[in-house]
Design an enzyme around this catalytic site. Sequence first.
Site, mmCIF file in Angstrom:
data_model
loop_
_atom_site.group_PDB
_atom_site.id
_atom_site.type_symbol
_atom_site.label_atom_id
_atom_site.label_comp_id
_atom_site.label_asym_id
_atom_site.label_seq_id
_atom_site.Cartn_x
_atom_site.Cartn_y
_atom_site.Cartn_z
ATOM 1 N N CYS A 15 -6.605 0.786 9.578
ATOM 2 C CA CYS A 15 -4.902 0.375 9.453
ATOM 3 C C CYS A 15 -3.860 0.417 10.685
ATOM 4 C CB CYS A 15 -4.524 1.199 8.284
ATOM 5 S SG CYS A 15 -2.442 0.415 8.427
ATOM 6 N N PHE A 32 -7.569 4.002 5.110
ATOM 7 C CA PHE A 32 -6.821 3.952 6.195
ATOM 8 C C PHE A 32 -7.706 2.595 6.748
ATOM 9 C CE2 PHE A 32 -3.784 6.550 5.565
ATOM 10 C CZ PHE A 32 -2.799 6.165 5.624
ATOM 11 N N THR A 68 0.859 -1.268 -0.179
ATOM 12 C CA THR A 68 -0.494 0.356 -0.014
ATOM 13 C C THR A 68 1.276 1.166 -0.122
ATOM 14 O OG1 THR A 68 -0.038 -0.336 2.310
ATOM 15 C CG2 THR A 68 -2.110 -0.787 1.445
#
Length: 1051
Positions: A401, A394, A266
């Site tokens: 995350c 996120f 990512t």
Amino acid sequence: MSLPIPQPPAIPFIGNVTALDKDVPLFSQVLLAKTYGEIFKLNILGTTLISCNTYALCNELSDEKRFKKFIAGGLLEVRHVLGDALFTGTAEEDGYGIAHRLLMPAFGTISVQGMMDDMRDICDQLILKWARFGPEAVLDPADDFTRLTLDTIAYCSMSYRINSFYTEGQMPFVAAMTDFLIESDHRSTRPRVVQALVGNAKFEKDIKTMTDLGDRIVAERQAHPTEKKDLLNTMLHSRDPKTGKGMGDDSISRNLITFLIAGHETSSGMLTFTVYHLLKTPDALRKLRAEIDSVLGDRPAQAEDFGKMPYLKAVMYESLRLTPTAPKRGVTALEDTTLGGGKYFVKAGTPIILQVWNMHRDPAVWGDDAELFRPERMLDGKFEALPSNAWQPFGFGTRGCIGRPFAWQEVALVLATVFQKFDVSLADPSYTLQIKQTLTIKPKGFFIHARPRTGKAVFYATPASTLRRGAEDSSQVTSTPQQQKGKPLYVFYGSNTGTSEAFAQRVANAAPSHGFSASIGTLDSAVGKIPTDGPVVIITASFEGQPADNAASFVDWLRHLEGSSALPGVRYAVFGCGNSDWAATYQAIPKLCDTLFEERGATRLVSRGSGDAGTAAFFQTFDEWEAGLWEVLVKEYGTAGNQGKESGGFEVRSVDSGKERAVALRQDDALLGRVLENRVLTRHGPVKRHIEFELPEGTTARAGDYIAILPQNPPRDVHRVLARFGLSNEEEVVISATGPTSLPVNKPVKLWEVLTGYVELGQPATTRDLTILHQSAAEEKTKSHLEALKASYTDAVVSKRISVLQILEDHPDISISLGTFLQMLPSMRVRQYSISSSPLWNPSHITVTVSVIADSAHADNALLGVGSNYLANLRPGDRVQMAVRPCAAAFHPPADPRTPVVMFCAGSGIAPMRGFIQERAVQKAMGREVGSMLLFFGCRAPDQDFLYMDTELKQWVEMGVVDVRPAFSRAAEGSEGCKYVQDRILKDRADVSAAYRQDAMFFTCGSGNAAKGIKASLVEIIREVRGVSDEEAMEWFGKVTMGRYATDIFD
Ligand SMILES: Cc1cc2nc3c(=O)[nH]c(=O)nc-3n(C[C@H](O)[C@H](O)[C@H](O)COP(=O)(O)OP(=O)(O)OC[C@H]3O[C@@H](n4cnc5c(N)ncnc54)[C@H](O)[C@@H]3O)c2cc1C
Ligand code: HEM
Ligand SMILES: Cc1cc2nc3c(=O)[nH]c(=O)nc-3n(C[C@H](O)[C@H](O)[C@H](O)COP(=O)(O)O)c2cc1C
């Protein structure tokens, strides 16, 4: 009563599997959202998946009291490796809970700040690599950022050096992981029986490669313990405060691999996308660079610096909004419930996908410019003021995350350092975003140059007429060939379709004969380093008032230069290529360059030249300006050359008179589209064709976009050249040039290939060409004929399109070398064609609608338009080099399909309109509410060229999607007495006005002349409605059509 959730038609057993693009499922999700709207469902092998696309629905789903993370599809397959570790575990699993509680604090902001030196260690390796490779290297940022982020997560969290920057080729872990993630996704849409046939061997091998690395890292730590407070030691030695348990070896290994996967894919995608967005938005890049320079100067960035860099933060927010590297996430309802304020019923346990990519573009939150990269929308408290959960790259809540602070610091450090140290530019300025998808997404085929900021000036040329992209080093055409002698002269161009580039090339080619040694480059290569040791010649175009792709950074830089002595010692001349059909922005960029150079202290050598491509005198204007330029330059710089003599710029040496057949294929396979159908649309009269292509792999297009093709000259014309010079079509030659050129030089090449693909054979001769031909003519009769041509150049040469070849054929006494002939010819230009289909019809196919230019009046040597005849002669199965080019932002169907649309077009100008109508037809067929469409269409006669009216258009009229108002120029009785579109507009003025009042969008497409007539009628309607004078009506036209009227002109 709840509403049914729409679903595309399904196939028995496999359901909607085929509705998803195999390589980039995201594309399908975007198109499905366009087709069905806020919500739709898919049946994938018997499992129902619901997709939500708007902020309102995604916000409702971001509620841990009603929904929880759901592990399904590809993610379920990923559990084969990660099991109950952080990413793929469920909240109910012990392993997940322990890891979550132990590892969350290890990734807090304070812990991450302590990792700064280790992050910098890896970042420096990247900087060193790019500096070592040098300014001309073509770099692959996605690959280098992947190395960087993998090494960073491994080194910072496990003190383990993967040393990717010292590994040739792809790293084994990354190769295994990429294949594993792609395969995981495919397995989730593959029937079991097919899976059995495909087998598991490769999948299992990849799993082993990844787990081996995890095990190796743990084993090495156990063999060599350290005191370092890193993540690995936390996992090995800490106890869960809640259960008192530690993490087992298995769990450690699985979480370790989780970090290696989730912690680099990512972030590397985010870095690559951000660099892409910045390079495509020079204004943002300049602001970022200014902030970096003012906060950091030359010193290395510290963690505290990022708090003082609001623009950097806004850039990062905006990059993750527009291109969230995790473009979707899955949840499911805890109990049966409804969505959309009771509109849609959903059962507990049904997977629901939040399409973050789509919701990050919801105009309700982000406005009509949601597709634009605009960091300003995140500045000055605007990010903080966003509706809750509107920005969620996120993830959300407890399953959000864990690595966010880590990724944020890493990306900030790398961006700040890269732009502090390098001038970064696109290797191919016309590159538009293509995407590669695994579990996450990344730019594909994106390459850059990184030039150290302290380095000496290097100018690079990128042919506007190339369609080739990728690893090819486009800068190789840059040159100041060593054999050139004379005063330095710099020619810079800004060009999309090759005209300005060809003119620049001609100045450079002519330089030696005037005592100069030329360098040629794009304007973008001259940012911040305009030479002062020789004259600077700028040749540039404008597009909707904006610069060409390879001049965007330069123009932005120039606009923001300050002070009246910012360009001391620079002496310059500007020639603009433009088209007066764009009246308001005619010559906008050349004018701007000319004025700003002077205002910033540079000295103008000659007045700005302006060529109007819409007029016959275009080339002559350039010739005259160029002649004036050389006069001034020779005088000012005291040079002497063989001016006026036959220019010996090219030498062509025969190396093989044609016995060996060349087999080399020059095209790059990745960009080849395939012809599927090529049919004639017209019954008689000038031919128009409908051609369907399969797009090159990985390429997408929107309704309204163009394709650019690099055509080949008609074989007839190549034969004519060979016959005139008495050469064989198998002749192999080596071309050497004393000036920069885009011809293939210094290597054996088939003459046929050069004449077919590299030069324009049919362009009218220029006045300079006539001079050279005159000097080389033996007979007086010829000389006086050429003088006559020159005397009435526009009528005698341009209007009749008399080419150099034609003159040579007519006058055998003219004796010039093949080199001189080649030097007179402009390089082959790309041709653009509007796409006449919608991706909602077929995302991997496009159609074009082409007028074939063939002047039947002049028999043997009749003009054959290069591009249109090349296309006309393609057969199904043929491969064609092509690239999709985005059209102006305004020339797309409105984002809201309910907006009414009025379209005006003539002839092949129907092309983009057909795409727009087709798009609405699909949307309507799928149950969406669509606004009215009114099509004004100019043709010759209903039985001649009323394109598509027997087929698709008829069907769309019957569906009630479009209302067609024809104007038949040769059968006006069939169109209520109206001959031209402009007449029909006036006749149907009540409908046009009504559509305007209903907030319709207006589109015009076709030739410049048609567009002028259409505009005149619209102005006339305004004049009547408002009861104002002609001038006032014109002014009103500008005001009332602002943002609502878009034109696309073909010539
Ligand atoms: C943004 C954009 C979109 C376009 N979309 C389309 C499209 O969808 N469909 C389409 O057909 N074209 C389209 N065009 C035009 C197209 O790009 C070419 O210009 C066109 O096909 C002519 O190119 P050619 O190579 O065949 O002719 P060339 O070899 O370039 O010769 C063209 C020359 O022929 C002359 N000429 C032009 N028209 C005629 C004519 N009707 N009869 C005789 N001589 C003529 C002119 O002097 C012109 O300079 C578009 C152009 C642009 C800029
Ligand atoms: C720009 C960079 C990053 C982005 C955009 C990103 C995005 C996300 C998203 C969207 C989720 C939620 C997934 C879901 O709901 O299914 C997630 C979870 C996760 N991320 Fe990241 N991530 C990034 C960087 C990182 C880094 C650097 C790490 C490790 C250091 C990391 C580790 C994790 C973990 C472990 C989870 C699972 C958390 C849980 O389920 O408890 N991520 N990430
Ligand atoms: C989509 C489009 C927009 C254009 N906009 C303008 C403009 O705003 N002003 C102008 O003077 N010319 C405009 N032109 C004309 C081009 O600048 C002109 O054709 C020029 O010769 C192109 O140069 P190039 O081949 O070097 O790219 C436009 C052309 C196209 C195709």
